[in-house]
Design a protein around this motif. Sequence first.
Motif, mmCIF file in Angstrom:
data_model
loop_
_atom_site.group_PDB
_atom_site.id
_atom_site.type_symbol
_atom_site.label_atom_id
_atom_site.label_comp_id
_atom_site.label_asym_id
_atom_site.label_seq_id
_atom_site.Cartn_x
_atom_site.Cartn_y
_atom_site.Cartn_z
ATOM 1 N N GLN A 91 31.806 26.117 26.251
ATOM 2 C CA GLN A 91 32.667 26.639 25.593
ATOM 3 C C GLN A 91 34.216 26.548 25.905
ATOM 4 O O GLN A 91 34.680 27.026 26.980
ATOM 5 N N ALA A 92 35.032 25.707 25.134
ATOM 6 C CA ALA A 92 36.383 25.597 25.443
ATOM 7 C C ALA A 92 37.099 26.691 24.617
ATOM 8 O O ALA A 92 36.829 27.149 23.500
ATOM 9 N N PRO A 93 38.406 27.029 25.224
ATOM 10 C CA PRO A 93 39.038 28.290 24.294
ATOM 11 C C PRO A 93 39.366 27.830 22.998
ATOM 12 O O PRO A 93 39.791 26.725 22.656
ATOM 13 N N GLY A 94 39.062 28.669 22.024
ATOM 14 C CA GLY A 94 39.435 28.602 20.808
ATOM 15 C C GLY A 94 38.060 27.823 20.027
ATOM 16 O O GLY A 94 38.202 27.714 18.675
ATOM 17 N N LYS A 95 36.984 27.533 20.526
ATOM 18 C CA LYS A 95 36.174 26.629 20.225
ATOM 19 C C LYS A 95 34.812 27.433 20.221
ATOM 20 O O LYS A 95 34.666 28.271 21.079
ATOM 21 N N GLU A 96 33.734 26.813 19.451
ATOM 22 C CA GLU A 96 32.362 27.513 19.512
ATOM 23 C C GLU A 96 31.799 26.871 20.849
ATOM 24 O O GLU A 96 31.909 25.751 21.343
ATOM 25 N N ARG A 97 30.685 27.646 20.956
ATOM 26 C CA ARG A 97 29.972 27.081 22.198
ATOM 27 C C ARG A 97 29.183 25.781 21.715
ATOM 28 O O ARG A 97 28.685 25.729 20.632
ATOM 29 N N GLU A 98 29.082 24.877 22.735
ATOM 30 C CA GLU A 98 28.525 23.483 22.272
ATOM 31 C C GLU A 98 27.426 23.055 23.367
ATOM 32 O O GLU A 98 27.434 23.348 24.726
ATOM 33 N N PHE A 99 26.214 22.652 22.743
ATOM 34 C CA PHE A 99 25.224 22.174 23.685
ATOM 35 C C PHE A 99 25.729 21.054 24.470
ATOM 36 O O PHE A 99 26.442 19.853 23.872
ATOM 37 N N VAL A 100 25.347 20.805 25.611
ATOM 38 C CA VAL A 100 25.761 19.646 26.580
ATOM 39 C C VAL A 100 24.548 18.809 26.857
ATOM 40 O O VAL A 100 24.477 17.686 26.523
ATOM 41 N N ALA A 101 23.371 19.462 27.451
ATOM 42 C CA ALA A 101 22.267 18.929 27.969
ATOM 43 C C ALA A 101 21.265 19.957 28.234
ATOM 44 O O ALA A 101 21.348 21.244 28.375
ATOM 45 N N THR A 102 19.838 19.247 28.204
ATOM 46 C CA THR A 102 18.880 20.158 28.327
ATOM 47 C C THR A 102 17.806 19.428 29.091
ATOM 48 O O THR A 102 17.733 18.381 29.030
ATOM 49 N N ILE A 103 16.747 20.193 29.740
ATOM 50 C CA ILE A 103 15.574 19.417 30.542
ATOM 51 C C ILE A 103 14.580 20.309 30.416
ATOM 52 O O ILE A 103 14.814 21.456 30.438
ATOM 53 N N SER A 104 13.477 19.861 30.002
ATOM 54 C CA SER A 104 12.246 20.597 30.003
ATOM 55 C C SER A 104 11.225 20.630 31.134
ATOM 56 O O SER A 104 11.708 20.379 32.218
ATOM 57 N N ARG A 105 10.238 21.542 30.996
ATOM 58 C CA ARG A 105 9.603 21.840 31.892
ATOM 59 C C ARG A 105 9.059 20.416 32.891
ATOM 60 O O ARG A 105 8.963 20.390 34.011
ATOM 61 N N SER A 106 8.756 19.406 32.034
ATOM 62 C CA SER A 106 8.264 18.123 32.422
ATOM 63 C C SER A 106 9.403 17.307 32.944
ATOM 64 O O SER A 106 9.129 16.050 32.831
ATOM 65 N N GLU A 107 10.699 17.627 33.042
ATOM 66 C CA GLU A 107 11.958 17.033 33.144
ATOM 67 C C GLU A 107 12.325 15.872 31.917
ATOM 68 O O GLU A 107 12.966 15.113 32.396
ATOM 69 N N THR A 125 23.940 15.589 24.419
ATOM 70 C CA THR A 125 24.756 15.545 23.260
ATOM 71 C C THR A 125 25.635 14.035 23.607
ATOM 72 O O THR A 125 25.708 13.789 24.565
ATOM 73 N N ASP A 126 25.761 13.696 22.277
ATOM 74 C CA ASP A 126 26.310 12.344 22.283
ATOM 75 C C ASP A 126 27.589 11.968 22.952
ATOM 76 O O ASP A 126 27.586 10.929 23.602
ATOM 77 N N SER A 127 28.558 13.128 23.063
ATOM 78 C CA SER A 127 29.729 12.718 23.641
ATOM 79 C C SER A 127 29.434 12.796 25.345
ATOM 80 O O SER A 127 30.690 12.221 25.974
ATOM 81 N N VAL A 128 28.502 12.927 25.857
ATOM 82 C CA VAL A 128 28.247 13.063 27.501
ATOM 83 C C VAL A 128 27.302 11.832 27.913
ATOM 84 O O VAL A 128 27.072 11.861 29.005
ATOM 85 N N LYS A 129 26.673 11.216 26.848
ATOM 86 C CA LYS A 129 25.559 10.269 27.233
ATOM 87 C C LYS A 129 26.297 9.152 27.905
ATOM 88 O O LYS A 129 27.177 8.592 27.622
ATOM 89 N N GLY A 130 25.587 8.840 29.274
ATOM 90 C CA GLY A 130 26.168 7.671 30.137
ATOM 91 C C GLY A 130 26.933 8.546 31.125
ATOM 92 O O GLY A 130 27.211 7.522 31.961
ATOM 93 N N ARG A 131 27.504 9.485 30.779
ATOM 94 C CA ARG A 131 28.377 10.058 31.868
ATOM 95 C C ARG A 131 27.797 11.370 32.520
ATOM 96 O O ARG A 131 28.158 11.564 33.872
ATOM 97 N N PHE A 132 26.969 12.129 31.914
ATOM 98 C CA PHE A 132 26.448 13.369 32.627
ATOM 99 C C PHE A 132 24.943 13.144 32.946
ATOM 100 O O PHE A 132 24.534 12.487 32.148
ATOM 101 N N THR A 133 24.440 13.577 33.911
ATOM 102 C CA THR A 133 23.008 13.634 34.188
ATOM 103 C C THR A 133 22.476 15.236 34.491
ATOM 104 O O THR A 133 23.190 15.686 35.331
ATOM 105 N N ILE A 134 21.549 15.506 33.783
ATOM 106 C CA ILE A 134 20.903 16.738 34.250
ATOM 107 C C ILE A 134 19.673 16.488 34.978
ATOM 108 O O ILE A 134 18.701 15.706 34.758
#
Length: 125
Positions: A39-55, A60-69
Amino acid sequence: QVQLVESGGGLVQAGGSLRLSCAASGRTFSNYYVGWFRQAPGKEREFVATISRSEHQYYTDSVKGRFTISRDNARNSVYLQMNSLKPDDTAVYSCAAGIRLQIFYSTNHRDYDFWGQGTQVTVSS
């Protein structure tokens, strides 16, 4: 009940990297799906990444290729490796855990049952 504590945030220049950690205490962490939100100042909470029980992972599109969970159930921890950071990534990052059996993973914050306090990530240009 599970308690979540984030760490690893800080100030970094654009193009740099940070690794966020989410440490869990309480019940068996492997029973939970886990997500990162921001959540950035003045903005709504935003989903970034999730991982299931089985990994299985989803981003979210804006972090694909840059972030790894990832998760290490033996250490009761989930990590978010963030590379090629941009000023738009500046926000408070929070991890969340959910235990609902019918959910594999989720991008919806309402599907999560437990939240950490958050850690600040600031990316300077």
